[in-house]
Design an enzyme around this catalytic site. Structure first.
Site, PDB file in Angstrom:
ATOM      1  N   LYS A 145      -9.032  15.601 -51.132  1.00 41.36           N
ATOM      2  CA  LYS A 145      -9.097  15.993 -49.724  1.00 41.36           C
ATOM      3  C   LYS A 145      -7.728  16.095 -49.051  1.00 41.36           C
ATOM      4  O   LYS A 145      -6.831  15.294 -49.293  1.00 41.36           O
ATOM      5  CB  LYS A 145      -9.943  14.983 -48.924  1.00 41.36           C
ATOM      6  CG  LYS A 145     -11.423  15.009 -49.222  1.00 41.36           C
ATOM      7  CD  LYS A 145     -12.087  16.361 -48.972  1.00 41.36           C
ATOM      8  CE  LYS A 145     -12.139  16.724 -47.509  1.00 41.36           C
ATOM      9  NZ  LYS A 145     -13.030  15.852 -46.755  1.00 41.36           N
ATOM     10  N   GLU A 188      -7.794  17.534 -35.350  1.00 41.94           N
ATOM     11  CA  GLU A 188      -9.059  16.866 -35.010  1.00 41.94           C
ATOM     12  C   GLU A 188      -8.861  15.821 -33.918  1.00 41.94           C
ATOM     13  O   GLU A 188      -9.653  15.711 -32.981  1.00 41.94           O
ATOM     14  CB  GLU A 188      -9.658  16.204 -36.257  1.00 41.94           C
ATOM     15  CG  GLU A 188     -10.218  17.201 -37.245  1.00 41.94           C
ATOM     16  CD  GLU A 188     -10.665  16.549 -38.548  1.00 41.94           C
ATOM     17  OE1 GLU A 188     -11.703  16.914 -39.058  1.00 41.94           O
ATOM     18  OE2 GLU A 188      -9.951  15.656 -39.051  1.00 41.94           O
ATOM     19  N   TYR A 190      -6.849   1.923   2.452  1.00 42.11           N
ATOM     20  CA  TYR A 190      -6.640   1.347   1.125  1.00 42.11           C
ATOM     21  C   TYR A 190      -7.760   0.383   0.745  1.00 42.11           C
ATOM     22  O   TYR A 190      -8.246  -0.375   1.581  1.00 42.11           O
ATOM     23  CB  TYR A 190      -5.295   0.595   1.061  1.00 42.11           C
ATOM     24  CG  TYR A 190      -5.066  -0.043  -0.287  1.00 42.11           C
ATOM     25  CD1 TYR A 190      -4.497   0.681  -1.332  1.00 42.11           C
ATOM     26  CD2 TYR A 190      -5.469  -1.347  -0.546  1.00 42.11           C
ATOM     27  CE1 TYR A 190      -4.322   0.121  -2.593  1.00 42.11           C
ATOM     28  CE2 TYR A 190      -5.293  -1.922  -1.798  1.00 42.11           C
ATOM     29  CZ  TYR A 190      -4.723  -1.180  -2.820  1.00 42.11           C
ATOM     30  OH  TYR A 190      -4.558  -1.729  -4.065  1.00 42.11           O
ATOM     31  N   THR A 221     -16.291  37.606 -31.840  1.00 39.22           N
ATOM     32  CA  THR A 221     -17.076  37.126 -30.700  1.00 39.22           C
ATOM     33  C   THR A 221     -18.288  36.475 -31.333  1.00 39.22           C
ATOM     34  O   THR A 221     -18.739  36.909 -32.402  1.00 39.22           O
ATOM     35  CB  THR A 221     -17.505  38.267 -29.754  1.00 39.22           C
ATOM     36  OG1 THR A 221     -18.377  39.135 -30.467  1.00 39.22           O
ATOM     37  CG2 THR A 221     -16.314  39.056 -29.215  1.00 39.22           C
ATOM     38  N   HIS A 222     -18.796  35.443 -30.743  1.00 39.20           N
ATOM     39  CA  HIS A 222     -19.924  34.676 -31.304  1.00 39.20           C
ATOM     40  C   HIS A 222     -19.603  34.148 -32.699  1.00 39.20           C
ATOM     41  O   HIS A 222     -20.505  33.895 -33.492  1.00 39.20           O
ATOM     42  CB  HIS A 222     -21.200  35.519 -31.369  1.00 39.20           C
ATOM     43  CG  HIS A 222     -21.509  36.268 -30.106  1.00 39.20           C
ATOM     44  ND1 HIS A 222     -22.365  35.780 -29.144  1.00 39.20           N
ATOM     45  CD2 HIS A 222     -21.044  37.455 -29.637  1.00 39.20           C
ATOM     46  CE1 HIS A 222     -22.425  36.656 -28.146  1.00 39.20           C
ATOM     47  NE2 HIS A 222     -21.624  37.675 -28.406  1.00 39.20           N
ATOM     48  N   ASN A 280       0.821  -1.227   0.000  1.00 40.95           N
ATOM     49  CA  ASN A 280       0.000   0.000   0.000  1.00 40.95           C
ATOM     50  C   ASN A 280       0.850   1.271   0.000  1.00 40.95           C
ATOM     51  O   ASN A 280       0.568   2.210  -0.734  1.00 40.95           O
ATOM     52  CB  ASN A 280      -0.964  -0.003   1.193  1.00 40.95           C
ATOM     53  CG  ASN A 280      -1.940  -1.161   1.125  1.00 40.95           C
ATOM     54  OD1 ASN A 280      -1.976  -1.883   0.119  1.00 40.95           O
ATOM     55  ND2 ASN A 280      -2.729  -1.365   2.171  1.00 40.95           N
ATOM     56  N   GLN A 322      -6.343   0.246  -7.317  1.00 43.20           N
ATOM     57  CA  GLN A 322      -5.525  -0.282  -8.405  1.00 43.20           C
ATOM     58  C   GLN A 322      -5.986   0.292  -9.749  1.00 43.20           C
ATOM     59  O   GLN A 322      -5.211   0.362 -10.703  1.00 43.20           O
ATOM     60  CB  GLN A 322      -5.625  -1.806  -8.407  1.00 43.20           C
ATOM     61  CG  GLN A 322      -4.769  -2.497  -9.442  1.00 43.20           C
ATOM     62  CD  GLN A 322      -4.690  -3.986  -9.191  1.00 43.20           C
ATOM     63  OE1 GLN A 322      -4.040  -4.439  -8.258  1.00 43.20           O
ATOM     64  NE2 GLN A 322      -5.394  -4.767 -10.002  1.00 43.20           N
ATOM     65  N   SER A 375      -8.103  11.383 -47.994  1.00 39.30           N
ATOM     66  CA  SER A 375      -9.331  10.585 -47.932  1.00 39.30           C
ATOM     67  C   SER A 375      -9.144   9.354 -48.800  1.00 39.30           C
ATOM     68  O   SER A 375      -8.489   9.414 -49.836  1.00 39.30           O
ATOM     69  CB  SER A 375     -10.499  11.423 -48.436  1.00 39.30           C
ATOM     70  OG  SER A 375     -11.517  10.586 -48.953  1.00 39.30           O
ATOM     71  N   ASN A 396      -7.031  16.656 -45.012  1.00 38.88           N
ATOM     72  CA  ASN A 396      -7.783  16.833 -43.760  1.00 38.88           C
ATOM     73  C   ASN A 396      -6.868  17.164 -42.582  1.00 38.88           C
ATOM     74  O   ASN A 396      -5.769  16.622 -42.469  1.00 38.88           O
ATOM     75  CB  ASN A 396      -8.573  15.553 -43.453  1.00 38.88           C
ATOM     76  CG  ASN A 396      -9.604  15.262 -44.534  1.00 38.88           C
ATOM     77  OD1 ASN A 396     -10.187  16.186 -45.102  1.00 38.88           O
ATOM     78  ND2 ASN A 396      -9.791  13.987 -44.844  1.00 38.88           N
TER      79      ASN A 396
HETATM   80  N1  ARG Z   1      -1.495  -3.607  -7.272  1.00 42.16           N
HETATM   81  C1  ARG Z   1      -1.981  -2.916  -6.124  1.00 42.16           C
HETATM   82  C2  ARG Z   1      -2.439  -1.519  -6.494  1.00 42.16           C
HETATM   83  O1  ARG Z   1      -2.113  -1.095  -7.532  1.00 42.16           O
HETATM   84  C3  ARG Z   1      -0.900  -2.813  -5.117  1.00 42.16           C
HETATM   85  C4  ARG Z   1      -1.381  -2.682  -3.734  1.00 42.16           C
HETATM   86  C5  ARG Z   1      -2.059  -3.930  -3.332  1.00 42.16           C
HETATM   87  N2  ARG Z   1      -2.358  -3.979  -1.959  1.00 42.16           N
HETATM   88  C6  ARG Z   1      -3.173  -4.867  -1.425  1.00 42.16           C
HETATM   89  N3  ARG Z   1      -3.335  -4.872  -0.187  1.00 42.16           N
HETATM   90  N4  ARG Z   1      -3.782  -5.759  -2.177  1.00 42.16           N
HETATM   91  O2  ARG Z   1      -3.117  -0.842  -5.767  1.00 42.16           O
END
Ligand code: ARG
Length: 480
Positions: free
Chosen positions: A284, A291, A318, A156-157, A111, A323, A278, A286
């Site tokens: 054409k 775009e 967490y 403008t506009h 984490n 993820q 095109s 483009n």
């Molecule tokens: N792959 C996980 C993520 O991107 C990493 C952290 C995972 N932690 C856990 N307690 N499962 O968040």
């Protein structure tokens, strides 16, 4: 089926569909270099704090270095069974140096590890993107300096409004990029914070030195709350918001260039190298780059909405939902890099059709406001002057002529105070370049803006150099 790093409390194998569903290695392998760097700093800190022996810390770092080299030469295989980049690298480390690899994760959780990787990734991307914006700003400034004397209608506009210098268009987009750059620079203080040491959510029982690891990685500070460190992604959202504004600006510029390169406007011609044809219509040409830039704006906005929505219902701390932060972030970085890289040479390829621009100023009564102001300077209240000129314009519309083609006698039917000096007031060139030193379009107004952005650009270049130097120093300190 391989044994999981977290497999102790489980009996039997993970269902193959679950393995596929939960794996993120196909996405987060982008973080490999950042993950290795973070792990090297973590190992160094564990050694320094005597949580591991010096030999163990050095062995871990040596192993990580050799994995970094193998990844750079494509010699390693990432596996779905190992879920994500963090566990793939830990498995590779075990293959490299044996069981001591198992000590690397002491006082750390994925984490805080993944949060660290994201901070490391995003801070270097922030510098790169600012550098790309700067290059584009330079090009806009060159265009502004070259087109001071080219006159076209300001709208403008989307209705012709007042004559302006083409330089003013480029300077306006330069102003937008300047704010985009400053927004990203501001975000640095928040992205350059270290979450490492937060553990799963509440640190660990080891006497680790979070400051030390942060200083090795040259972070400006550390997260005060471990629960915050592992669970917020506001720094990513902030980047996506800044990216959305960049795309919004580039999309408006794209729309401008698309309109201007249409035959209806015919103000500019884009270089052939930046247009496509095109498959059916041979004639054409483009403006696809512009775009697609306009189109890709949607995916960047989508990423911002994606992450804001992802976060809104998450209780502390967490959750695996997090993820899902990576794809929108990586996609946005990829899009910004691609758009900025192609846009700059596109701007350089523009051919300005100055005579079409000039012709467009001749119809549409772009000097009507100047005429009203001329009357005001002769002592008439603005509201009355507005009414008089409105009547004169209606007269010209009916006659299909311009204000400046009216004789003085005709003009005096609308306002007897008018004299010959009116013809000077109606001259478009005067209106654009010098009719009023306060106007943004006046030559001095344009000059002032060019000087201002040149100063801003110099500051940005120094900032980019400083940050690049800092990031380089971190890598070399770990022989990476
Ligand atoms: N792959 C996980 C993520 O991107 C990493 C952290 C995972 N932690 C856990 N307690 N499962 O968040």
């Amino acid at each position: 089926m391989s044994k999981k790093l977290w497999g102790g409390r489980f009996s039997g194998n993970t269902h193959p569909e679950v393995e596929l569903f939960t794996a993120s290695i196909h996405v987060d392998k982008i973080l490999a270099a950042d993950d290795i760097l973070g792990s090297m700093a973590h190992a160094a800190m564990l050694g320094k704090c005597d949580i591991l022996s010096q030999e163990e810390a050095q062995l871990l770092q040596k192993g990580l270095l050799s994995i970094a080299q193998k990844i750079s030469t494509d010699e390693v295989e990432f596996r779905i069974e190992d879920e994500d980049i963090h566990m793939n690298i830990e498995r590779l480390l075990k293959e490299e140096i044996g069981d001591v690899a198992g000590k690397l994760h002491t006082a750390r959780s994925r984490n805080d590890q993944v949060a660290l990787d994201l901070h490391l990734y995003l801070r270097r991307q922030t510098v790169d993107i600012i550098a790309l914006l700067l290059t584009m700003q330079e090009t806009l400034l060159q265009l502004a300096a070259a087109h001071r004397d080219v006159m076209l209608p300001g709208y403008t506009h989307l209705q012709r409004a007042q004559p302006v210098s083409l330089a003013q268009y480029w300077l306006t987009y330069s102003a937008m990029l300047q704010r985009d750059i400053s927004r990203l620079k501001d975000s640095w203080v928040r992205v350059n914070q270290s979450p490492l040491g937060a553990g799963a959510l509440n640190g660990s029982s080891f006497a680790i030195d979070k400051q030390y690891v942060a200083s090795l990685l040259k972070f400006d500070g550390i997260y005060a709350s471990s629960m915050d460190a592992v669970s917020d992604r506001d720094f990513v959202i902030e980047f996506l918001a800044a990216a959305s504004l960049i795309m919004m600006h580039l999309s408006r510029l794209s729309e401008e260039l698309i309109l201007w390169s249409s035959q209806e406007f015919n103000f500019i011609t884009m270089g052939d190298a930046f247009c496509t044809g095109s498959s059916m219509m041979p004639q054409k040409k483009n403006p696809d780059v512009a775009e697609l830039t306009r189109g890709k704006t949607g995916r960047v906005y989508g990423s911002l909405t994606n992450l804001l929505t992802l976060m809104k219902g998450l209780a502390l701390t967490y959750h695996r939902d997090l993820q899902e932060d990576k794809e929108p972030l990586f996609d946005t970085v990829k899009t910004l890099r691609a758009v900025l890289s192609v846009y700059n040479p596109l701007l350089g390829s523009l051919k300005i059709n100055a005579s079409s621009m000039q012709r467009a100023t001749e119809k549409g009564f772009l000097n009507a406001t100047a005429l009203a102001e001329h009357l005001v300077k002769k002592g008439i209240a603005f509201r009355i002057a507005h009414e008089i000129v409105g009547n004169m314009v209606a007269h010209c519309v009916a006659k299909d002529c311009t204000l400046e083609s009216l004789t003085l006698a005709e003009m005096q039917q609308f306002c007897e105070t008018l004299d010959d000096s009116v013809y000077g007031a109606l001259q478009l060139e005067k209106i654009v370049t010098g009719h009023d030193a306060y106007a943004h379009n006046s030559l001095s107004g344009i000059e002032d803006q060019i000087v201002l952005y040149q100063k801003n650009m110099l500051e940005t270049q120094t900032w980019v150099n400083e940050k690049n130097h800092l990031l380089e120093e971190v890598l070399t300190s770990f022989s990476l």
